[in-house]
Design a protein around this motif. Structure first.
Motif, PDB file in Angstrom:
ATOM      1  N   ARG A 154       0.853  -1.176   0.000  1.00 26.09           N
ATOM      2  CA  ARG A 154       0.000   0.000   0.000  1.00 26.09           C
ATOM      3  C   ARG A 154       0.887   1.222   0.000  1.00 26.09           C
ATOM      4  NH1 ARG A 154      -0.949  -1.306   5.971  1.00 26.09           N
ATOM      5  NH2 ARG A 154       1.195  -1.479   6.594  1.00 26.09           N
ATOM      6  N   ARG A 157       2.739   3.368   3.646  1.00 27.14           N
ATOM      7  CA  ARG A 157       3.135   2.526   4.774  1.00 27.14           C
ATOM      8  C   ARG A 157       3.948   1.343   4.278  1.00 27.14           C
ATOM      9  NH1 ARG A 157       0.922   3.735   9.361  1.00 27.14           N
ATOM     10  NH2 ARG A 157       0.719   1.760  10.446  1.00 27.14           N
ATOM     11  N   ASP A 158       5.019   1.035   4.978  1.00 31.17           N
ATOM     12  CA  ASP A 158       5.791  -0.150   4.662  1.00 31.17           C
ATOM     13  C   ASP A 158       5.041  -1.386   5.142  1.00 31.17           C
ATOM     14  OD1 ASP A 158       7.871   1.105   3.355  1.00 31.17           O
ATOM     15  OD2 ASP A 158       9.084   1.339   5.157  1.00 31.17           O
ATOM     16  N   GLY A 159       5.435  -2.514   4.622  1.00 28.86           N
ATOM     17  CA  GLY A 159       4.838  -3.764   5.060  1.00 28.86           C
ATOM     18  C   GLY A 159       3.587  -4.084   4.277  1.00 28.86           C
ATOM     19  N   LEU A 160       3.315  -5.374   4.207  1.00 25.80           N
ATOM     20  CA  LEU A 160       2.175  -5.878   3.446  1.00 25.80           C
ATOM     21  C   LEU A 160       1.070  -6.308   4.397  1.00 25.80           C
ATOM     22  CD1 LEU A 160       4.223  -8.175   1.033  1.00 25.80           C
ATOM     23  CD2 LEU A 160       3.657  -5.773   0.732  1.00 25.80           C
ATOM     24  N   VAL A 161      -0.161  -6.250   3.929  1.00 26.90           N
ATOM     25  CA  VAL A 161      -1.291  -6.784   4.689  1.00 26.90           C
ATOM     26  C   VAL A 161      -2.150  -7.607   3.738  1.00 26.90           C
ATOM     27  CG1 VAL A 161      -1.374  -4.920   6.405  1.00 26.90           C
ATOM     28  CG2 VAL A 161      -2.685  -4.717   4.278  1.00 26.90           C
TER      29      VAL A 161
END
Lengths: 276, 276
Positions: A154, A157-161
């Motif tokens: 996204r 923001r870092d990181g995946l969801v």
């Protein structure tokens, strides 16, 4: 009194191969887990399945050598690109056939047989509906939801969801417009993407490496629909896709900026040639 | 064997007022719930609290008449704007003091006393650390996490989801880089934003209207840290903010396009004046 949510993900899911009957595999694992733990799927539950095993069962496998072409084939519109070092082809963030804006169009190389990559299911909402019909029948349930997930990045923001890319038997959003907050004031803008939160919750249990592609979510029964046909299947996850025309971030910043520069150049050239 | 996640949200939380000791309020409600249900916070649990009650306790309340100025004051950078009908001021999507890109800078008018709006906490990671210290002490626990949430929109998808804007005692991300998938191939890009998924899961239980600002998440103990000080508190949710320089969507499409047009005009004017 506490409100409560429980999510569990049975182990022992077999490797899925093209042509496998996924509804039977999912049903078998849920039934075996129920026999061992006593937790059978019940009215109001949501069965969450990673789209990866749906793709495998549907034979959405292509050779890794054809990955870049597969991304192109899945692409409806390029949203943004970024150069990558080491001779890698550029990262392409695109809108794919399903309306989803994703890196590499959602084409996935993890947890796939060596030398292959996976495309997303052809029609995840349809796959969810078929799975829902089979599981309702097998477990003798009326109010049962199915959510198919994928992992997404996204902006900002870092990181995946995990998000929901397919849904059947779930209301998709909790639309509080028209409701009132605890101070009696109308809630005007809060539309919660329930199925995305269900997908995220399930990922905490399923994980990425543990061979647990299926989870059961209990405690969101107020969003789960009864019956078959369109009213029982509900709107589907595709309805969460924001049309690009309504999207303030429909295009990467650099791409939009470059288009502005180019258009100004075109206007200037037009004025020049008009003058000439 | 099943992997399992349980989330519960006790009712009976009082209205929070400026100056209230939030750690005591949260502890009292968790203790009362434990007495009634037997579910006391335990090692490896994460206590999730909506930032709204943190803001209230911290007195981050301003008059609704000052809402637009409050948004301006919270804004570090305007990312995108959209005109609104009916004489409403434009919607502003901005990067706020906390690095978060949010509509109205995260200034919130729902579930606030009439005539007021709420700013986000001054430093949500610090608030989470303070709450963690107090709850570890009160419940005699070592491995305890705290996550503070807010509700956010996102590009490309309709509907809102809860995200983590503060965190203490939690590893924030599940970094699988360096790990291997079920086929023994390295997982190169999967960094899961665990605390955002925890926030989303908790929202399914807390809801928006039910007066349940606190939830306990059990089953993510592998991400929960022990001890006090920096190593026990962990990196904080601020580390999930992607620096705008690295963000392909750092600016709205229309804004970037307009800047391209303007820059081309500036270049052309420069060339004109250079020529003259």
């Amino acid at each position: 009194m506490s409100a409560r949510l429980t999510v569990w993900a049975p182990g022992g899911f077999p490797e899925v191969r093209p042509g496998d009957d996924l509804a039977t595999l999912v049903g078998d694992v849920l039934a075996a887990d129920a026999a061992a733990s006593g937790d059978a799927p019940a009215e109001g539950d949501v069965v969450v399945v990673t789209s990866k095993v749906v793709s495998k069962a549907e034979g959405r496998v292509v050779l890794a050598a054809d990955r870049e072409r597969a991304i192109t084939d899945e692409t409806v519109r390029v949203v943004a690109t970024r150069e990558r070092p080491g001779g890698l082809p550029p990262l392409r963030i695109v809108e794919n056939r399903l309306g989803l804006v994703m890196a590499a169009a959602g084409v996935d190389a993890s947890n796939t047989p060596e030398g292959t990559v996976l495309l997303l299911p052809e029609d995840p909402d349809a796959s969810a509906r078929a799975l829902r019909a089979a599981l309702r029948s097998r477990f003798g349930l009326d109010r049962l939801g199915v959510v198919l997930t994928d992992t997404a990045g996204r902006p900002w923001r870092d990181g995946l969801v995990d998000i929901a890319i397919g849904a059947a038997g779930v209301a998709v959003v909790d639309d509080l417009r028209g409701g009132f907050d605890a101070h009696g004031r109308p809630i005007s803008v809060t539309v919660t993407a329930v199925v995305d939160e269900v997908a995220a919750a399930s990922e905490l249990v399923r994980g990425k490496t543990a061979g647990r592609p299926v989870a059961v979510v209990r405690g969101v029964g107020r969003f789960v629909l009864a019956g078959d046909g369109p009213s029982g299947d509900g709107p589907g996850a595709r309805t969460l896709v924001r049309p690009s025309a309504d999207d303030l971030f429909r295009e990467g910043s650099a791409e939009a900026y470059a288009r502005g520069l180019a258009d100004a150049q075109g206007l200037a050239d037009g004025a020049e040639s008009g003058r000439g």
